[in-house]
Design an enzyme around this catalytic site. Structure first.
Site, short mmCIF file in Angstrom:
data_model
loop_
_atom_site.label_atom_id
_atom_site.label_comp_id
_atom_site.label_asym_id
_atom_site.label_seq_id
_atom_site.Cartn_x
_atom_site.Cartn_y
_atom_site.Cartn_z
CB ALA A 69 -1.00 0.07 1.10
CG ASN A 149 -2.26 3.83 11.08
OD1 ASN A 149 -2.59 4.78 10.83
ND2 ASN A 149 -0.88 3.72 11.66
CD GLN A 177 -5.00 -0.44 9.90
OE1 GLN A 177 -5.65 -1.31 10.41
NE2 GLN A 177 -3.55 -0.46 9.82
CB SER A 194 -2.29 -3.17 2.36
OG SER A 194 -0.88 -3.98 2.76
CG HIS A 196 0.59 -6.94 5.27
ND1 HIS A 196 0.66 -6.67 6.53
CD2 HIS A 196 0.92 -5.90 4.52
CE1 HIS A 196 1.16 -5.28 6.75
NE2 HIS A 196 1.35 -4.71 5.47
CB THR A 232 7.68 -10.30 -13.39
OG1 THR A 232 8.35 -9.78 -14.41
CG2 THR A 232 6.96 -11.42 -13.36
CB CYS A 315 5.97 3.47 12.25
SG CYS A 315 5.04 2.60 10.80
N1 PLP Z 1 -1.65 3.07 5.48
C1 PLP Z 1 -2.23 2.53 6.62
C2 PLP Z 1 -3.25 3.28 7.35
C3 PLP Z 1 -1.47 1.45 7.15
O1 PLP Z 1 -2.03 1.07 8.35
C4 PLP Z 1 -0.55 0.93 6.52
C5 PLP Z 1 0.48 -0.35 7.26
O2 PLP Z 1 0.80 -0.28 8.44
C6 PLP Z 1 -0.06 1.31 5.32
C7 PLP Z 1 -0.57 2.51 5.07
C8 PLP Z 1 1.36 0.72 4.61
O3 PLP Z 1 0.87 -0.37 4.10
P1 PLP Z 1 1.93 -1.61 3.67
O4 PLP Z 1 2.48 -2.19 4.82
O5 PLP Z 1 1.25 -2.36 2.63
O6 PLP Z 1 2.96 -0.63 2.75
#
Ligand code: PLP
Length: 372
Positions: A69, A149, A177, A194, A196, A232, A315
């Site tokens: 993402a 998040n 999220q 995203s 995951h 790819t 983070c």
């Molecule tokens: N945006 C939000 C709100 C997120 O929580 C995250 C991941 O923690 C991201 C973007 C980034 O996603 P990715 O881990 O796929 O780069």
């Protein structure tokens, strides 16, 4: 270990692992080559694309796969600025956005783009009158996330998108999220998601683009993804993302009901000394971001190592810096450092959550007794 960090990432669904397995172990063809095996891989990717688009549920657009993402957001912002008409050189975003948005905007500001970062109210919600005052014909793109998040607070994305369109600008929504957890709001031109965060694999995301709002390419090369995003594609990752998306389409109501039940159980098990950070009404309930006066949250995390939770955002945890989101709610550094984020979802059981919350509460009380 009790896993309560669902905003950082989610466990891979067993159905996803099973769907990916042949594409990891046996089927290695390049999906962009014309052989029979290549065509089979390409077909599997197209099925996955449809599954992701169906789960996103927005009309009039399509998805391009990306590596994350973060990449989708970088592409959306930089590519939209690249395409913007002369005179449109402003970006508006919000102080509580993810670093993927804020840092990309700062990077663009370093190259001459006029950047406005709007503050939020004490409950984490954006004041739409403030946004209305800022919007003008010089704005190229506005970026606002649907579900935060760190604190789970939601923003009124459809209303914001209408306002953005009234000045002819592009609306980007970071729905990382929100995707798979709540219905995505209609209105944005670009939506980043995203895999995951929805029990899919890491290393793959997607950008949903309204037809006609496609950003200029960020990555150049072999012309994959309609020439918009070269490189790819990984059939295993795409198939995994598709399987995860199919599951959220099938299970969203059940997952939501489960999360609501977990929220009720967790808040009932917490002692009375905790407060919830951010709006209680306008939030995704799989995120419980709480604070307690005087708590040393970092020490609490260290003392409860068998419970995976977070100090705000993954983070910010470990960086020593208090979360920019909690500070944007006008919390003092001290209050921000007394906050923890508990995230739960599909595979969390009520018993393990109540056990964890009870131990968190007891550990916080022990800290107070020690300090007294
Ligand atoms: N945006 C939000 C709100 C997120 O929580 C995250 C991941 O923690 C991201 C973007 C980034 O996603 P990715 O881990 O796929 O780069």
């Amino acid at each position: 270990m009790i896993y309560l960090d669902y905003q950082a990432t989610t466990p891979l669904a067993p159905e996803v692992a099973k769907a990916m397995q042949p594409w990891i172990e046996e089927k290695f063809a390049n999906p962009h080559s014309p052989s029979r095996w290549g065509s089979e891989a390409k077909a599997a990717i197209e099925v996955a694309r449809k599954q992701v688009e169906h789960a996103i549920g927005l009309p009039g657009g399509s998805v391009a796969f990306t590596g994350s993402a973060t990449e989708a957001i970088n592409w959306a912002l930089k590519g939209t600025i690249d395409n913007a008409a002369k005179g449109r050189n402003r970006i508006i975003t919000v102080a509580t956005e993810h670093a993927a948005v804020l840092d990309t905007c700062e990077w663009l500001a370093g190259r001459g783009i006029d950047l406005t970062v709007l503050p939020v109210q004490a409950d984490g919600r954006l004041d739409l009158d403030l946004l209305a005052r800022e919007l003008d014909e010089r704005v190229a793109v506005v970026a606002v996330m649907q579900v935060n998040n760190e604190i789970g607070v939601t923003q009124p994305i459809s209303e914001i998108a209408d306002m953005v369109h009234n000045v002819g600008a592009v609306m980007l929504c970071d729905a990382v999220q929100a995707f798979g957890r709540v219905e995505l709001c209609k209105g944005p031109d670009l939506v980043a998601v995203s895999a995951h965060k929805i029990h899919g694999p890491k290393g793959i995301g997607a950008l949903w683009m309204r037809a006609g709002a496609e950003p200029a390419p960020l990555i150049h090369g072999g012309g994959q993804e309609r020439g918009l995003r070269s490189g790819t594609l990984s059939p295993a990752l795409c198939v995994g993302f598709g399987a995860a998306a199919r599951l959220v389409s099938e299970r969203r109501d059940a997952d939501q009901a489960h999360v609501a039940q977990l929220w009720n159980a967790a808040t009932a098990a917490l002692g009375g000394r905790w407060s919830i950070n951010g709006s209680v009404g306008e939030r995704y309930r799989g995120n419980l971001n709480i604070r307690r006066e005087g708590l040393d949250a970092a020490r609490l995390l260290a003392d409860l190592r068998d419970i995976a939770m977070s100090l705000g955002s993954a983070c910010a945890s470990g960086s020593g810096r208090p979360s920019h989101v909690l500070r944007a709610l006008s919390l003092s550094d001290r209050a921000a450092r007394s906050s923890i984020r508990i995230g739960f979802g599909r595979y969390t059981t009520e018993a393990e959550l109540v056990d964890a919350v009870t131990r968190i509460d007891a550990m916080a009380r022990a800290q107070e007794n020690l300090a007294a």
